[in-house]
Motif scaffolding. Structure first.
Motif, PDB file in Angstrom:
ATOM      1  N   LEU A 175       0.840  -1.203   0.000  1.00 50.37           N
ATOM      2  CA  LEU A 175       0.000   0.000   0.000  1.00 50.37           C
ATOM      3  C   LEU A 175       0.876   1.255   0.000  1.00 50.37           C
ATOM      4  N   ARG A 176       1.869   1.273   0.861  1.00 51.98           N
ATOM      5  CA  ARG A 176       2.777   2.429   0.954  1.00 51.98           C
ATOM      6  C   ARG A 176       3.672   2.533  -0.277  1.00 51.98           C
ATOM      7  N   LYS A 177       4.249   1.424  -0.701  1.00 52.21           N
ATOM      8  CA  LYS A 177       5.197   1.453  -1.821  1.00 52.21           C
ATOM      9  C   LYS A 177       4.534   1.834  -3.138  1.00 52.21           C
ATOM     10  N   TYR A 178       3.345   1.294  -3.416  1.00 51.00           N
ATOM     11  CA  TYR A 178       2.653   1.638  -4.655  1.00 51.00           C
ATOM     12  C   TYR A 178       2.285   3.127  -4.660  1.00 51.00           C
ATOM     13  N   ALA A 179       1.855   3.648  -3.517  1.00 47.25           N
ATOM     14  CA  ALA A 179       1.521   5.071  -3.434  1.00 47.25           C
ATOM     15  C   ALA A 179       2.758   5.932  -3.658  1.00 47.25           C
ATOM     16  N   GLU A 180       3.852   5.591  -3.010  1.00 45.70           N
ATOM     17  CA  GLU A 180       5.087   6.363  -3.176  1.00 45.70           C
ATOM     18  C   GLU A 180       5.589   6.337  -4.615  1.00 45.70           C
ATOM     19  N   ALA A 181       5.271   5.270  -5.344  1.00 45.08           N
ATOM     20  CA  ALA A 181       5.676   5.156  -6.751  1.00 45.08           C
ATOM     21  C   ALA A 181       4.733   5.923  -7.677  1.00 45.08           C
ATOM     22  N   GLY A 182       3.621   6.441  -7.135  1.00 40.45           N
ATOM     23  CA  GLY A 182       2.706   7.257  -7.918  1.00 40.45           C
ATOM     24  C   GLY A 182       1.636   6.495  -8.675  1.00 40.45           C
ATOM     25  N   ILE A 183       1.375   5.254  -8.303  1.00 36.52           N
ATOM     26  CA  ILE A 183       0.327   4.471  -8.966  1.00 36.52           C
ATOM     27  C   ILE A 183      -1.027   4.997  -8.477  1.00 36.52           C
ATOM     28  N   PRO A 184      -1.877   5.473  -9.405  1.00 36.56           N
ATOM     29  CA  PRO A 184      -3.059   6.234  -8.975  1.00 36.56           C
ATOM     30  C   PRO A 184      -4.170   5.474  -8.257  1.00 36.56           C
ATOM     31  N   HIS A 185      -4.319   4.168  -8.517  1.00 43.69           N
ATOM     32  CA  HIS A 185      -5.449   3.444  -7.919  1.00 43.69           C
ATOM     33  C   HIS A 185      -4.991   2.100  -7.370  1.00 43.69           C
ATOM     34  N   TYR A 186      -5.523   1.753  -6.193  1.00 41.23           N
ATOM     35  CA  TYR A 186      -5.173   0.501  -5.519  1.00 41.23           C
ATOM     36  C   TYR A 186      -6.432  -0.099  -4.936  1.00 41.23           C
ATOM     37  N   TRP A 187      -6.664  -1.377  -5.263  1.00 39.99           N
ATOM     38  CA  TRP A 187      -7.772  -2.107  -4.659  1.00 39.99           C
ATOM     39  C   TRP A 187      -7.199  -3.236  -3.838  1.00 39.99           C
ATOM     40  N   LEU A 188      -7.696  -3.365  -2.650  1.00 38.06           N
ATOM     41  CA  LEU A 188      -7.320  -4.446  -1.745  1.00 38.06           C
ATOM     42  C   LEU A 188      -8.575  -5.289  -1.522  1.00 38.06           C
ATOM     43  N   ILE A 189      -8.542  -6.546  -1.932  1.00 35.61           N
ATOM     44  CA  ILE A 189      -9.728  -7.391  -1.835  1.00 35.61           C
ATOM     45  C   ILE A 189      -9.554  -8.387  -0.701  1.00 35.61           C
ATOM     46  N   GLU A 190     -10.494  -8.350   0.216  1.00 33.34           N
ATOM     47  CA  GLU A 190     -10.506  -9.238   1.377  1.00 33.34           C
ATOM     48  C   GLU A 190     -11.645 -10.238   1.220  1.00 33.34           C
ATOM     49  N   GLU A 191     -11.580 -11.321   1.981  1.00 35.12           N
ATOM     50  CA  GLU A 191     -12.641 -12.324   1.980  1.00 35.12           C
ATOM     51  C   GLU A 191     -13.458 -12.190   3.258  1.00 35.12           C
ATOM     52  N   ASP A 192     -14.771 -12.049   3.076  1.00 38.43           N
ATOM     53  CA  ASP A 192     -15.700 -12.007   4.206  1.00 38.43           C
ATOM     54  C   ASP A 192     -16.927 -12.828   3.818  1.00 38.43           C
ATOM     55  N   GLY A 193     -16.693 -14.069   3.379  1.00 43.75           N
ATOM     56  CA  GLY A 193     -17.749 -14.895   2.833  1.00 43.75           C
ATOM     57  C   GLY A 193     -17.993 -14.579   1.370  1.00 43.75           C
ATOM     58  N   HIS A 194     -17.624 -13.360   0.985  1.00 48.45           N
ATOM     59  CA  HIS A 194     -17.696 -12.891  -0.401  1.00 48.45           C
ATOM     60  C   HIS A 194     -16.621 -11.808  -0.545  1.00 48.45           C
ATOM     61  N   PRO A 195     -16.307 -11.383  -1.758  1.00 49.26           N
ATOM     62  CA  PRO A 195     -15.264 -10.363  -1.913  1.00 49.26           C
ATOM     63  C   PRO A 195     -15.680  -9.008  -1.336  1.00 49.26           C
ATOM     64  N   VAL A 196     -14.757  -8.392  -0.628  1.00 46.52           N
ATOM     65  CA  VAL A 196     -14.929  -7.043  -0.111  1.00 46.52           C
ATOM     66  C   VAL A 196     -13.755  -6.228  -0.641  1.00 46.52           C
ATOM     67  N   VAL A 197     -14.062  -5.165  -1.390  1.00 49.93           N
ATOM     68  CA  VAL A 197     -13.020  -4.379  -2.041  1.00 49.93           C
ATOM     69  C   VAL A 197     -12.818  -3.063  -1.286  1.00 49.93           C
ATOM     70  N   HIS A 198     -11.582  -2.848  -0.847  1.00 50.35           N
ATOM     71  CA  HIS A 198     -11.175  -1.573  -0.246  1.00 50.35           C
ATOM     72  C   HIS A 198     -10.575  -0.756  -1.381  1.00 50.35           C
ATOM     73  N   VAL A 199     -11.199   0.355  -1.715  1.00 48.37           N
ATOM     74  CA  VAL A 199     -10.805   1.165  -2.858  1.00 48.37           C
ATOM     75  C   VAL A 199     -10.001   2.367  -2.357  1.00 48.37           C
ATOM     76  N   TYR A 200      -8.810   2.547  -2.958  1.00 52.37           N
ATOM     77  CA  TYR A 200      -7.927   3.664  -2.600  1.00 52.37           C
ATOM     78  C   TYR A 200      -7.596   4.462  -3.846  1.00 52.37           C
ATOM     79  N   GLU A 201      -7.410   5.765  -3.647  1.00 48.57           N
ATOM     80  CA  GLU A 201      -6.980   6.639  -4.731  1.00 48.57           C
ATOM     81  C   GLU A 201      -5.806   7.470  -4.225  1.00 48.57           C
TER      82      GLU A 201
END
Length: 190
Positions: A127-153
């Motif tokens: 999360l930190r490294k991709y942001a420092e590299a300037g990548i504009p969008h990051y999704w982190l997908i967790e499992e909670d019985g179904h996909p849960v997407v944490h959306v970052y910009e």
């Protein structure tokens, strides 16, 4: 304990560099470089993870505009000592069959699907490294019985990700391109 194979020995006292990954044919397929250290996926991949990444790749490929490619299994050369391999990424670069890594300036979206063995790296380190590299969008997908997407910009002035939302059912976004995903369709019904 047996001795490490020669290829696992760092080539210099400072450890590994990003270009070294291209010269390690004996390394496991999903080898990453984080802060000059080789990181191997040691635990078997779960079916949940594999099917989710495959379905997401298919759905995003169908929605990606011309000039945007959806890829997986390729690293991103963040700097001289970091080449992580995201689960999925959207890039704007011409197709090159010999390419082994992408430059962060070509990456529009990184997606990491959290596994027990990668949780800290995905949630904190990458999360930190991709942001420092300037990548504009990051999704982190967790499992909670179904996909849960944490959306970052990316917040440009701070070079940090700002949380945009936590999505459980339908992900609609105008960036990095128009996206409409029914998250329940990512996995087969039980």
């Amino acid at each position: 304990m047996t001795a490490l194979p020669d290829w696992m020995q760092p080539p210099r006292a400072e450890g590994w560099f990003a270009d070294d990954l291209d010269h390690l044919p004996e390394a496991p397929r999903h080898t990453e470089l984080i802060d000059g250290t080789l990181v191997f996926q040691m635990s078997p991949q779960r079916v949940w993870h594999s099917r989710l990444v495959t379905a997401l790749t298919t759905m995003l490929t169908a929605q990606a505009p011309d000039g945007t490619q959806i890829d997986r299994g390729v690293t991103v050369r963040l700097d001289a000592r970091n080449r992580p391999e995201p689960d999925l990424l959207a890039v704007v670069t011409p197709y090159d069959p010999a390419l082994t890594w992408y430059d962060p300036s070509d990456v529009r979206l990184i997606v990491e699907v959290v596994s027990p063995e990668s949780a800290h790296r995905d949630r904190v380190v990458k999360l930190r490294k991709y942001a420092e590299a300037g990548i504009p969008h990051y999704w982190l997908i967790e499992e909670d019985g179904h996909p849960v997407v944490h959306v970052y910009e990316l917040d440009g002035p701070t070079c940090r990700y700002a949380p945009i939302g936590i999505v459980r059912d339908r992900l609609r976004s105008a960036v990095p391109f128009p996206i409409d995903l029914d998250l329940s369709a990512l996995l087969p019904k039980r």
